[in-house]
Design a protein around this motif. Sequence first.
Motif, PDB file in Angstrom:
ATOM      1  N   LYS A   1      36.093 -40.077  -1.784  1.00  0.00           N
ATOM      2  CA  LYS A   1      36.716 -38.790  -1.505  1.00  0.00           C
ATOM      3  C   LYS A   1      37.428 -38.749  -0.155  1.00  0.00           C
ATOM      4  O   LYS A   1      38.228 -37.874   0.096  1.00  0.00           O
ATOM      5  N   ASN A   2      37.173 -39.721   0.727  1.00  0.00           N
ATOM      6  CA  ASN A   2      37.817 -39.718   2.044  1.00  0.00           C
ATOM      7  C   ASN A   2      38.926 -40.760   2.173  1.00  0.00           C
ATOM      8  O   ASN A   2      39.491 -40.949   3.249  1.00  0.00           O
ATOM      9  N   TYR A   3      39.278 -41.447   1.089  1.00  0.00           N
ATOM     10  CA  TYR A   3      40.335 -42.456   1.114  1.00  0.00           C
ATOM     11  C   TYR A   3      41.697 -41.777   1.258  1.00  0.00           C
ATOM     12  O   TYR A   3      41.997 -40.813   0.562  1.00  0.00           O
ATOM     13  N   ILE A   4      42.531 -42.279   2.170  1.00  0.00           N
ATOM     14  CA  ILE A   4      43.844 -41.685   2.411  1.00  0.00           C
ATOM     15  C   ILE A   4      44.949 -42.517   1.776  1.00  0.00           C
ATOM     16  O   ILE A   4      45.719 -42.025   0.973  1.00  0.00           O
ATOM     17  N   GLN A   5      45.047 -43.799   2.157  1.00  0.00           N
ATOM     18  CA  GLN A   5      46.113 -44.639   1.609  1.00  0.00           C
ATOM     19  C   GLN A   5      45.846 -46.097   1.927  1.00  0.00           C
ATOM     20  O   GLN A   5      45.043 -46.416   2.799  1.00  0.00           O
ATOM     21  N   ASP A   6      46.549 -46.981   1.255  1.00  0.00           N
ATOM     22  CA  ASP A   6      46.513 -48.406   1.521  1.00  0.00           C
ATOM     23  C   ASP A   6      47.148 -48.658   2.887  1.00  0.00           C
ATOM     24  O   ASP A   6      48.145 -48.012   3.242  1.00  0.00           O
ATOM     25  N   ILE A   7      46.617 -49.591   3.665  1.00  0.00           N
ATOM     26  CA  ILE A   7      47.116 -49.818   5.022  1.00  0.00           C
ATOM     27  C   ILE A   7      48.367 -50.688   5.092  1.00  0.00           C
ATOM     28  O   ILE A   7      48.945 -50.846   6.158  1.00  0.00           O
ATOM     29  N   ARG A   8      48.803 -51.241   3.994  1.00  0.00           N
ATOM     30  CA  ARG A   8      49.970 -52.124   4.047  1.00  0.00           C
ATOM     31  C   ARG A   8      51.274 -51.372   4.249  1.00  0.00           C
ATOM     32  O   ARG A   8      52.263 -51.952   4.664  1.00  0.00           O
ATOM     33  N   GLN A   9      51.282 -50.088   3.961  1.00  0.00           N
ATOM     34  CA  GLN A   9      52.475 -49.283   4.201  1.00  0.00           C
ATOM     35  C   GLN A   9      52.061 -47.961   4.816  1.00  0.00           C
ATOM     36  O   GLN A   9      51.159 -47.295   4.318  1.00  0.00           O
ATOM     37  N   ILE A  10      52.736 -47.619   5.916  1.00  0.00           N
ATOM     38  CA  ILE A  10      52.437 -46.398   6.649  1.00  0.00           C
ATOM     39  C   ILE A  10      53.728 -45.602   6.798  1.00  0.00           C
ATOM     40  O   ILE A  10      54.783 -46.170   7.105  1.00  0.00           O
ATOM     41  N   THR A  11      53.659 -44.309   6.589  1.00  0.00           N
ATOM     42  CA  THR A  11      54.828 -43.441   6.742  1.00  0.00           C
ATOM     43  C   THR A  11      54.794 -42.811   8.124  1.00  0.00           C
ATOM     44  O   THR A  11      53.766 -42.263   8.539  1.00  0.00           O
ATOM     45  N   VAL A  12      55.925 -42.912   8.832  1.00  0.00           N
ATOM     46  CA  VAL A  12      56.051 -42.372  10.187  1.00  0.00           C
ATOM     47  C   VAL A  12      57.385 -41.644  10.327  1.00  0.00           C
ATOM     48  O   VAL A  12      58.246 -41.744   9.453  1.00  0.00           O
TER      49      VAL A  12
END
Length: 99
Positions: free
Chosen positions: A2-13
């Motif tokens: 329930k606390n998973y946000i996203q895969d770390i290979r791609q980050i939006t900035v």
Amino acid sequence: MKNYIQDIRQITVAAPKDDESGELVVVNNLVGVACTSAPKGETLTLTTQGVFELPSTVKFDLGEEVYLIKDNLVKKAAGATRVGVCVGVSDKKVRVRVA
């Protein structure tokens, strides 16, 4: 999870400047390669893991750490941001494992 946000290979900035696809981008200590082009302030997705061929005027040795200072890849220097490790070289380019 329930606390998973996203895969770390791609980050939006938010693009720190006008960035082009394939360009190395640094936001404080976050290093990645732009997936697409974006003008300053617009949404930009960075790939933060993988091997990328980047332009370089410095010759690196296999396994040597690669740093960035003022948009130039360099060997370790004061004030430089660590980009990754050299995994191959060619004429005026270096292959860097970004992680």
